[in-house]
Design a protein around this motif. Structure first.
Motif, short mmCIF file in Angstrom:
data_model
loop_
_atom_site.label_atom_id
_atom_site.label_comp_id
_atom_site.label_asym_id
_atom_site.label_seq_id
_atom_site.Cartn_x
_atom_site.Cartn_y
_atom_site.Cartn_z
N LYS A 94 13.91 -6.87 40.00
CA LYS A 94 15.43 -6.23 39.84
C LYS A 94 16.30 -6.63 41.30
O LYS A 94 17.28 -6.76 40.93
CB LYS A 94 15.29 -4.72 39.64
CG LYS A 94 14.62 -4.68 38.70
CD LYS A 94 14.57 -2.98 37.92
CE LYS A 94 14.03 -2.53 36.74
NZ LYS A 94 12.52 -2.73 36.62
N ALA A 95 15.65 -6.89 42.27
CA ALA A 95 16.36 -7.06 43.47
C ALA A 95 16.43 -8.59 43.81
O ALA A 95 16.96 -8.90 44.87
CB ALA A 95 15.64 -6.24 44.66
N VAL B 185 12.15 0.77 40.52
CA VAL B 185 13.88 0.23 41.09
C VAL B 185 13.75 0.89 42.48
O VAL B 185 13.32 1.89 42.77
CB VAL B 185 14.88 0.53 40.18
CG1 VAL B 185 15.13 2.02 40.29
CG2 VAL B 185 16.24 0.00 40.78
N PHE B 186 14.46 -0.04 43.56
CA PHE B 186 14.51 0.47 44.87
C PHE B 186 15.60 1.64 44.75
O PHE B 186 16.74 1.37 44.35
CB PHE B 186 14.74 -0.56 45.57
CG PHE B 186 13.59 -1.52 46.05
CD1 PHE B 186 12.58 -0.94 46.65
CD2 PHE B 186 13.62 -2.86 45.63
CE1 PHE B 186 11.43 -1.98 46.72
CE2 PHE B 186 12.60 -3.99 45.96
CZ PHE B 186 11.37 -3.15 46.28
N SER C 131 18.02 -4.59 49.02
CA SER C 131 18.18 -6.07 48.47
C SER C 131 18.43 -7.27 49.50
O SER C 131 17.83 -8.25 49.30
CB SER C 131 19.54 -6.02 47.33
OG SER C 131 19.14 -5.38 46.15
N ALA D 201 10.61 -3.44 40.90
CA ALA D 201 11.63 -3.18 41.82
C ALA D 201 12.08 -4.44 42.76
O ALA D 201 13.20 -4.69 42.68
CB ALA D 201 11.37 -2.12 43.21
N VAL E 147 14.85 -7.88 50.58
CA VAL E 147 14.14 -8.61 49.86
C VAL E 147 14.62 -9.96 49.67
O VAL E 147 13.80 -11.17 49.45
CB VAL E 147 14.21 -8.15 48.37
CG1 VAL E 147 13.72 -8.95 47.17
CG2 VAL E 147 13.58 -6.78 48.29
N GLN E 148 16.02 -10.36 49.66
CA GLN E 148 16.52 -11.70 50.00
C GLN E 148 15.91 -12.56 51.01
O GLN E 148 15.56 -13.78 50.93
CB GLN E 148 17.98 -11.84 49.79
CG GLN E 148 18.54 -11.30 48.43
CD GLN E 148 17.85 -12.09 47.26
OE1 GLN E 148 18.10 -13.27 47.13
NE2 GLN E 148 17.64 -11.34 46.29
N ALA F 33 19.37 0.17 46.94
CA ALA F 33 19.58 -1.45 46.78
C ALA F 33 20.67 -1.99 47.97
O ALA F 33 20.26 -3.03 48.32
CB ALA F 33 20.33 -1.65 45.66
N SER F 34 21.36 -1.09 48.63
CA SER F 34 22.20 -1.75 49.55
C SER F 34 21.42 -2.08 50.82
O SER F 34 21.87 -3.04 51.61
CB SER F 34 23.25 -0.87 49.82
OG SER F 34 22.87 0.31 50.47
#
Length: 334
Positions: free
Chosen positions: A246-247, A170-171, A178, A243, A181-182, A174-175
């Protein structure tokens, strides 16, 4: 913003899918070309050395115009870093990004086979990364090159909070990750990841050397998802895949933008271990990982021993070749 019809959206999706299929359908081996040395060969001699050894891809760490000129017509695929010192400028305004793309991409492509632009090397803690990526991507769109050249960033394994077992990956932040990644997912771009089993081995005396070298080992990691890992590289890469899932980036490919082993001056650093790791890495790239079987794109670090590299003495000894172009050890790229 204009609303796109179904047909254009579908067409764009098919282009992205076709590009992704193309870049992952065959094993691709590259070597990172750093220039932190005062005794290195000319750029043109370096390109000849790549070609004579059958090295198909190259990564450079800034828009080195001498190297770009030498690469014209070579057919060598290129990962072009913008240079960490340029990220802030590219994030500051779209016009800065457009100027950079004009001078360093449009001026060379397609004579130079630029595949990816890496916006930042291990800079994911910097707020400017995503803005710079977006501005460079928009500049490529304006230049009509976004369908051929993908924009990404290179991250270290430090961005992954958990890596064992791999499915727990998991990263860490995430803030930050993510949205990146998007962005990658929406543009059909891979995540560039610097993967070093050597540093994991160096920092953890509980890791078996053979497990880090792709050699037969008593260490076997059995993941709760039923997959089995017989080498550390696969476990690290698949932690990144987990990861990404999950993102929201399950469709984002991983390109290993750096991986290597030093030949001297550190724990486990020897000519024999460096040759073993790097040859096994090259051979293994055709197989993929338990979570993502199939050919991979991998960049070995690095082309030369660089005598001006800073930090630990080991940093100067990752080269496959000496500055006089002789091999540090025999290795086969074909």
């Amino acid at each position: 913003m204009a609303t796109l019809g179904v047909a254009p959206v579908l067409g764009a999706a098919l282009v992205i899918a076709a590009f992704a299929a193309t870049v992952t359908s065959v094993r691709a081996i590259g070597v990172c070309y750093g220039v932190n040395g005062n005794n290195l060969p000319s750029r043109s001699d370096v390109v000849k050395l790549y070609k004579s050894n059958g090295i198909g891809n190259m990564r450079i760490y800034f828009a080195d115009q001498q190297a770009l000129d030498a690469l014209r017509g070579s057919g060598i695929g290129l990962v072009l870093d913008v240079g960490n010192n340029k990220v802030g400028d590219l994030a500051a305004s779209p016009s800065n990004a457009a100027s950079w793309v004009r001078d360093n991409v449009q001026a060379y492509y397609p004579d130079v086979s630029i595949m990816y632009i890496a916006v930042g090397n291990e800079l994911t803690g910097t707020a400017d990364i995503l803005s710079a990526m977006r501005n460079v991507h928009d500049a490529l769109v304006s230049a009509g090159l976004a369908g051929s050249i993908r924009v990404s960033t290179a991250v270290s394994m430090d961005t992954v909070e958990k890596s064992s077992p791999p499915s727990d990956g998991v990263f860490k932040d995430a803030s930050v990750m993510s949205p990146i990644v998007q962005f990658l997912a929406s543009n059909g771009a891979p995540l560039l990841v610097n993967v070093y089993p050597y540093f994991a081995y160096k920092g953890d005396k509980g890791i078996d050397l053979n497990y880090a070298l792709f050699q037969p080992s008593s260490t076997t990691v059995r993941d709760p998802n039923g997959l089995t890992y017989n080498n550390l590289f696969d476990a690290m890469v698949d932690a990144v895949h987990a990861a990404l899932d999950k993102a929201g980036g399950g469709n984002v490919n991983v390109v290993v933008s750096e991986s290597g082993w030093p030949s001297a001056d550190g724990r486990g650093a020897s000519v024999d271990n460096a040759r073993t790791y790097n040859q096994n890495l090259i051979d293994h790239a055709g197989k993929g990982t338990p979570r993502k079987p199939g050919p991979m794109e991998v960049y070995v670090f690095a082309m030369f021993n660089e005598n001006l590299k800073r930090g630990d003495p080991t940093e100067k000894k990752f080269g496959l070749f000496n500055p006089d172009k002789s091999p540090v050890y025999p290795i086969n790229f074909k």
